[in-house]
Design an enzyme around this catalytic site. Sequence first.
Site, PDB file in Angstrom:
ATOM      1  N   SER A 113     -36.397 -23.738 -18.093  1.00 17.02           N
ATOM      2  CA  SER A 113     -37.355 -24.399 -18.974  1.00 17.02           C
ATOM      3  C   SER A 113     -36.788 -24.472 -20.393  1.00 17.02           C
ATOM      4  O   SER A 113     -35.730 -25.063 -20.598  1.00 17.02           O
ATOM      5  CB  SER A 113     -38.696 -23.657 -18.906  1.00 17.02           C
ATOM      6  OG  SER A 113     -39.743 -24.450 -19.433  1.00 17.02           O
ATOM      7  N   GLU A 250     -43.024 -28.960  -9.001  1.00 18.36           N
ATOM      8  CA  GLU A 250     -43.142 -28.339 -10.320  1.00 18.36           C
ATOM      9  C   GLU A 250     -43.566 -29.339 -11.391  1.00 18.36           C
ATOM     10  O   GLU A 250     -43.844 -30.504 -11.123  1.00 18.36           O
ATOM     11  CB  GLU A 250     -41.823 -27.668 -10.683  1.00 18.36           C
ATOM     12  CG  GLU A 250     -40.685 -28.612 -10.999  1.00 18.36           C
ATOM     13  CD  GLU A 250     -39.747 -27.963 -12.018  1.00 18.36           C
ATOM     14  OE1 GLU A 250     -40.100 -27.981 -13.208  1.00 18.36           O
ATOM     15  OE2 GLU A 250     -38.695 -27.435 -11.606  1.00 18.36           O
ATOM     16  N   HIS A 277     -42.272 -24.337 -11.100  1.00 14.54           N
ATOM     17  CA  HIS A 277     -41.447 -24.232 -12.298  1.00 14.54           C
ATOM     18  C   HIS A 277     -40.613 -22.949 -12.281  1.00 14.54           C
ATOM     19  O   HIS A 277     -39.513 -22.911 -12.813  1.00 14.54           O
ATOM     20  CB  HIS A 277     -42.375 -24.257 -13.520  1.00 14.54           C
ATOM     21  CG  HIS A 277     -41.686 -24.583 -14.806  1.00 14.54           C
ATOM     22  ND1 HIS A 277     -40.786 -25.620 -14.937  1.00 14.54           N
ATOM     23  CD2 HIS A 277     -41.786 -24.007 -16.039  1.00 14.54           C
ATOM     24  CE1 HIS A 277     -40.359 -25.664 -16.196  1.00 14.54           C
ATOM     25  NE2 HIS A 277     -40.942 -24.697 -16.879  1.00 14.54           N
TER      26      HIS A 277
END
Length: 305
Positions: A113, A250, A277
């Site tokens: 991320s 995700e 995710h």
Amino acid sequence: MISMKQGTTIITLDNGYHLWTNTQGTGDIHLLALHGGPGGNHEYWEDTAKQLAKQGLNVQVHMYDQLGSWYSDQPDYSKPENQKYLTYDYFLDEVEEVRQKLGIDQFYLIGQSWGGALVQMYSLKYGQHLKGAIISSMVDNIDEYVANINKIREHIMTPDQLAYMKQVEANGNYDDAKYQGLVDILNKGYVDRKQPAAISHLIDTTATDVYGAFQGDNEFVITGKLKEWDVRDQLKNDQVPTLVTFGEHETMPLATGKRMAETIPHARWATTPEGGHHHMIDNAPVYYDHLATFIRDVESGNFND
């Protein structure tokens, strides 16, 4: 490179603040792991060395909590002089300083991320230090993410729920309990699909000052500095062997990840079935098979995009 001390080491940055670091695993291959958030922490990387060993690969995995995060020093961001620590440049150069303080070079860098954004920036600025880079669940621009996350909301929420969320967001009333309950539905479906979340705590450990400055209130609303995130025109200059890996279920748009892997000159695309995710937790065997295969191919000179 020599085998480094196992366990936790507190390092002192040149700015005087302290960062929590931890090393797991043995061997000549070094992997530095960057967490997301911003303002998250290292915890989903805790078993990475063990997971790679299951794949027959011995790797020294180095983790750290970025400045402001749970185990590291937390500046008083209300002081104007500390605002400089809430910038892209600060967190990028922090990665390089951690590398130097740990004494690693010609290593692999993985980031999830927000950490994946740092990987992209690091590859472009400091790529000479890397053997390989792994961008885990991060886009090269925020606009395609926002479009995708709103498409997800429209798909799984009723019209009334969607209207309620948008009204709360327009009013900035993010503490609303009903709203947070709807956010939790999205989190369980697309962020932490493996429930209960393996990295849950008795209290929220998010560094909210850091998270709020870059992201906003939650994963589905971008009100901070990440609104500016866009390196689409730079990825073609990235010469580092790269793995781009997304979960198949995700928050990030898979089409964007695939395009990134096609844009970076030496890149490979991989997805994790049933992964959200945090697909390194949701489906660890597949995630770490992809990672181990990538590292093994780069190490043997057999990597090809």
